[in-house]
Write a protein that holds these residues in place. Sequence first.
Motif, PDB file in Angstrom:
ATOM      1  N   ILE A   1       0.852  -1.188   0.000  1.00  0.00           N
ATOM      2  CA  ILE A   1       0.000   0.000   0.000  1.00  0.00           C
ATOM      3  C   ILE A   1       0.890   1.242   0.000  1.00  0.00           C
ATOM      4  CG2 ILE A   1      -1.705   1.326   1.312  1.00  0.00           C
ATOM      5  CD1 ILE A   1      -2.974  -1.125   0.219  1.00  0.00           C
ATOM      6  N   HIS A   2       0.594   2.176  -0.898  1.00  0.00           N
ATOM      7  CA  HIS A   2       1.336   3.431  -0.953  1.00  0.00           C
ATOM      8  C   HIS A   2       0.655   4.457  -0.038  1.00  0.00           C
ATOM      9  CE1 HIS A   2       3.453   1.947  -4.572  1.00  0.00           C
ATOM     10  NE2 HIS A   2       2.283   1.371  -4.833  1.00  0.00           N
ATOM     11  N   THR A   3       1.418   5.427   0.434  1.00  0.00           N
ATOM     12  CA  THR A   3       0.859   6.421   1.353  1.00  0.00           C
ATOM     13  C   THR A   3       1.281   7.826   0.958  1.00  0.00           C
ATOM     14  OG1 THR A   3       2.734   6.310   2.881  1.00  0.00           O
ATOM     15  CG2 THR A   3       0.907   4.778   3.283  1.00  0.00           C
ATOM     16  N   VAL A   4       0.464   8.794   1.352  1.00  0.00           N
ATOM     17  CA  VAL A   4       0.782  10.207   1.137  1.00  0.00           C
ATOM     18  C   VAL A   4       0.153  11.010   2.269  1.00  0.00           C
ATOM     19  CG1 VAL A   4      -1.235  10.640  -0.333  1.00  0.00           C
ATOM     20  CG2 VAL A   4       0.779  12.109  -0.524  1.00  0.00           C
ATOM     21  N   ALA A   5       0.866  12.010   2.751  1.00  0.00           N
ATOM     22  CA  ALA A   5       0.330  12.885   3.790  1.00  0.00           C
ATOM     23  C   ALA A   5      -0.631  13.888   3.154  1.00  0.00           C
ATOM     24  CB  ALA A   5       1.453  13.618   4.499  1.00  0.00           C
ATOM     25  N   ILE A   6      -1.811  14.038   3.762  1.00  0.00           N
ATOM     26  CA  ILE A   6      -2.793  15.000   3.265  1.00  0.00           C
ATOM     27  C   ILE A   6      -3.726  15.395   4.401  1.00  0.00           C
ATOM     28  CG2 ILE A   6      -4.342  13.154   2.481  1.00  0.00           C
ATOM     29  CD1 ILE A   6      -5.260  15.049   0.227  1.00  0.00           C
ATOM     30  N   ASP A   7      -4.029  16.681   4.483  1.00  0.00           N
ATOM     31  CA  ASP A   7      -5.033  17.212   5.406  1.00  0.00           C
ATOM     32  C   ASP A   7      -6.158  17.763   4.540  1.00  0.00           C
ATOM     33  OD1 ASP A   7      -6.612  18.582   7.172  1.00  0.00           O
ATOM     34  OD2 ASP A   7      -4.994  19.754   8.076  1.00  0.00           O
ATOM     35  N   THR A   8      -7.278  17.068   4.514  1.00  0.00           N
ATOM     36  CA  THR A   8      -8.362  17.457   3.604  1.00  0.00           C
ATOM     37  C   THR A   8      -9.106  18.708   4.062  1.00  0.00           C
ATOM     38  OG1 THR A   8      -9.953  15.959   4.675  1.00  0.00           O
ATOM     39  CG2 THR A   8      -8.664  15.084   2.815  1.00  0.00           C
TER      40      THR A   8
ATOM     41  N   ASP B   1      -7.323  21.428   4.495  1.00  0.00           N
ATOM     42  CA  ASP B   1      -6.357  22.441   4.078  1.00  0.00           C
ATOM     43  C   ASP B   1      -6.225  22.422   2.554  1.00  0.00           C
ATOM     44  OD1 ASP B   1      -4.140  23.972   3.452  1.00  0.00           O
ATOM     45  OD2 ASP B   1      -2.849  23.099   4.976  1.00  0.00           O
ATOM     46  N   PRO B   2      -6.694  23.464   1.852  1.00  0.00           N
ATOM     47  CA  PRO B   2      -6.613  23.471   0.383  1.00  0.00           C
ATOM     48  C   PRO B   2      -5.191  23.300  -0.133  1.00  0.00           C
ATOM     49  CG  PRO B   2      -8.058  25.225   1.146  1.00  0.00           C
ATOM     50  CD  PRO B   2      -7.405  24.655   2.363  1.00  0.00           C
ATOM     51  N   GLY B   3      -4.215  23.921   0.533  1.00  0.00           N
ATOM     52  CA  GLY B   3      -2.832  23.791   0.103  1.00  0.00           C
ATOM     53  C   GLY B   3      -2.333  22.365   0.210  1.00  0.00           C
ATOM     54  N   SER B   4      -2.692  21.670   1.287  1.00  0.00           N
ATOM     55  CA  SER B   4      -2.303  20.278   1.469  1.00  0.00           C
ATOM     56  C   SER B   4      -2.939  19.395   0.399  1.00  0.00           C
ATOM     57  CB  SER B   4      -2.711  19.799   2.864  1.00  0.00           C
ATOM     58  OG  SER B   4      -2.383  18.446   3.052  1.00  0.00           O
ATOM     59  N   ILE B   5      -4.189  19.660   0.069  1.00  0.00           N
ATOM     60  CA  ILE B   5      -4.859  18.889  -0.985  1.00  0.00           C
ATOM     61  C   ILE B   5      -4.137  19.067  -2.312  1.00  0.00           C
ATOM     62  CG2 ILE B   5      -6.962  18.746  -2.397  1.00  0.00           C
ATOM     63  CD1 ILE B   5      -8.557  19.318   0.161  1.00  0.00           C
ATOM     64  N   ASP B   6      -3.814  20.299  -2.666  1.00  0.00           N
ATOM     65  CA  ASP B   6      -3.138  20.559  -3.941  1.00  0.00           C
ATOM     66  C   ASP B   6      -1.770  19.884  -3.986  1.00  0.00           C
ATOM     67  OD1 ASP B   6      -5.288  22.037  -4.813  1.00  0.00           O
ATOM     68  OD2 ASP B   6      -4.381  23.985  -4.324  1.00  0.00           O
TER      69      ASP B   6
ATOM     70  N   LEU C   1     -21.544  25.907  17.148  1.00  0.00           N
ATOM     71  CA  LEU C   1     -21.117  26.563  15.916  1.00  0.00           C
ATOM     72  C   LEU C   1     -19.744  26.089  15.440  1.00  0.00           C
ATOM     73  CD1 LEU C   1     -21.924  28.534  13.757  1.00  0.00           C
ATOM     74  CD2 LEU C   1     -20.939  30.392  15.123  1.00  0.00           C
ATOM     75  N   ALA C   2     -18.767  26.012  16.327  1.00  0.00           N
ATOM     76  CA  ALA C   2     -17.431  25.589  15.912  1.00  0.00           C
ATOM     77  C   ALA C   2     -17.449  24.156  15.376  1.00  0.00           C
ATOM     78  CB  ALA C   2     -16.456  25.707  17.080  1.00  0.00           C
ATOM     79  N   THR C   3     -18.217  23.297  16.033  1.00  0.00           N
ATOM     80  CA  THR C   3     -18.325  21.912  15.582  1.00  0.00           C
ATOM     81  C   THR C   3     -18.992  21.836  14.221  1.00  0.00           C
ATOM     82  OG1 THR C   3     -18.427  21.091  17.846  1.00  0.00           O
ATOM     83  CG2 THR C   3     -19.291  19.651  16.134  1.00  0.00           C
ATOM     84  N   ALA C   4     -20.057  22.603  14.038  1.00  0.00           N
ATOM     85  CA  ALA C   4     -20.764  22.606  12.760  1.00  0.00           C
ATOM     86  C   ALA C   4     -19.863  23.080  11.623  1.00  0.00           C
ATOM     87  CB  ALA C   4     -22.008  23.483  12.847  1.00  0.00           C
ATOM     88  N   GLU C   5     -19.108  24.146  11.880  1.00  0.00           N
ATOM     89  CA  GLU C   5     -18.219  24.673  10.837  1.00  0.00           C
ATOM     90  C   GLU C   5     -17.119  23.668  10.488  1.00  0.00           C
ATOM     91  OE1 GLU C   5     -16.967  28.374  12.509  1.00  0.00           O
ATOM     92  OE2 GLU C   5     -18.711  29.476  11.743  1.00  0.00           O
ATOM     93  N   ALA C   6     -16.555  23.004  11.493  1.00  0.00           N
ATOM     94  CA  ALA C   6     -15.523  22.004  11.231  1.00  0.00           C
ATOM     95  C   ALA C   6     -16.084  20.829  10.433  1.00  0.00           C
ATOM     96  CB  ALA C   6     -14.933  21.509  12.546  1.00  0.00           C
ATOM     97  N   THR C   7     -17.311  20.452  10.728  1.00  0.00           N
ATOM     98  CA  THR C   7     -17.941  19.340  10.014  1.00  0.00           C
ATOM     99  C   THR C   7     -18.162  19.683   8.548  1.00  0.00           C
ATOM    100  OG1 THR C   7     -19.023  18.621  12.065  1.00  0.00           O
ATOM    101  CG2 THR C   7     -19.934  17.784   9.998  1.00  0.00           C
ATOM    102  N   VAL C   8     -18.625  20.900   8.290  1.00  0.00           N
ATOM    103  CA  VAL C   8     -18.816  21.333   6.901  1.00  0.00           C
ATOM    104  C   VAL C   8     -17.475  21.373   6.164  1.00  0.00           C
ATOM    105  CG1 VAL C   8     -19.494  23.278   5.436  1.00  0.00           C
ATOM    106  CG2 VAL C   8     -20.944  22.601   7.353  1.00  0.00           C
ATOM    107  N   THR C   9     -16.447  21.886   6.818  1.00  0.00           N
ATOM    108  CA  THR C   9     -15.123  21.966   6.186  1.00  0.00           C
ATOM    109  C   THR C   9     -14.610  20.592   5.805  1.00  0.00           C
ATOM    110  OG1 THR C   9     -14.567  23.997   7.374  1.00  0.00           O
ATOM    111  CG2 THR C   9     -12.743  22.715   6.504  1.00  0.00           C
TER     112      THR C   9
ATOM    113  N   ASN D   1     -16.379  17.470   5.781  1.00  0.00           N
ATOM    114  CA  ASN D   1     -17.279  16.542   5.092  1.00  0.00           C
ATOM    115  C   ASN D   1     -17.787  17.044   3.755  1.00  0.00           C
ATOM    116  OD1 ASN D   1     -16.963  15.238   7.509  1.00  0.00           O
ATOM    117  ND2 ASN D   1     -19.138  15.089   7.993  1.00  0.00           N
ATOM    118  N   LEU D   2     -17.801  18.353   3.565  1.00  0.00           N
ATOM    119  CA  LEU D   2     -18.341  18.891   2.320  1.00  0.00           C
ATOM    120  C   LEU D   2     -17.282  19.629   1.508  1.00  0.00           C
ATOM    121  CD1 LEU D   2     -20.720  19.233   0.467  1.00  0.00           C
ATOM    122  CD2 LEU D   2     -21.470  21.201   1.829  1.00  0.00           C
ATOM    123  N   LEU D   3     -16.605  20.601   2.119  1.00  0.00           N
ATOM    124  CA  LEU D   3     -15.561  21.308   1.379  1.00  0.00           C
ATOM    125  C   LEU D   3     -14.403  20.372   1.035  1.00  0.00           C
ATOM    126  CD1 LEU D   3     -15.340  24.789   3.149  1.00  0.00           C
ATOM    127  CD2 LEU D   3     -16.314  24.260   0.910  1.00  0.00           C
ATOM    128  N   GLY D   4     -14.091  19.432   1.922  1.00  0.00           N
ATOM    129  CA  GLY D   4     -13.012  18.492   1.642  1.00  0.00           C
ATOM    130  C   GLY D   4     -13.230  17.724   0.349  1.00  0.00           C
TER     131      GLY D   4
END
Length: 252
Positions: free
Chosen positions: A52-59, A61-66, A101-109, A111-114
């Motif tokens: 299995i190959h691996t790569v570091a990514i934080d979904t 973070d837009p920069g990490s995704i790119d 509110l903080a939990t909701a915003e993190a979830t959207v970031t 689960n949806l923006l990711g």
Amino acid sequence: MNITGNTIFIPGATSGIGLALALRLQQKGNTVIVGGRRTELLEQIRTEHPDIHTVAIDTTDPGSIDAAAASVIAEHPDLNVLVTMAGIMRVEDWTSPAGFLATAEATVTTNLLGPIRLIGAFIEHLQTRPHATIMTVSSGLAFTPLRVTPTYNATKAAIHMLSESLRLQFDGTTVEIVELVPPAVRTDLMPGQRDSEFAMPLDDFVTEVIELIDTQPDATEIQVDRVKFLRHAESRGDYAEVVATLNRLDPH
């Protein structure tokens, strides 16, 4: 989606459904790359599963995704499947505004923006492949709500409709959109879920998913039998009863 002969990237696959699915897909003759934030888990996967190959990514973070997308495509130019697995599920109490509110915003970031950003980072490449698949991951809770996780439910409903809409846009192209619709599965997604009798055993879930992909390669939704209670409540006409049953059974 064909069950074999693919090069597959699964961000959010260092544990739970993602890792179990990655291992099964690799056993089926696919090249699999898993991604995640926690480098210690990536190192453990490399040690225990050298194929299995691996790569570091934080979904989140837009920069990490790119950066991860550029790395994966450069190292695996045959990549033709993206599975947008990463997600979080948190309890919220919207009757106490300071508490949600903080939990909701993190979830959207996450689960949806990711997933949106992941698709955006890979879509140009996937369109160059003769056969490509984007597998989104929604939930039975996209169709029947759990009282204590309103933002999770909402993001998964959004993923379902995003999948439906993208399928229309990519109709007639080489890119197919497949939606995986899990029920509750015995993972660490929520506290206590790994030991919940209400949740489906992980191995059973992944076995059924692989069988469905293998026997129904043209399926647009991957639905194990366990999730159909939630997925089809409205069309069956017993939505109110299913909502009541789900929220009575929920341990939270």
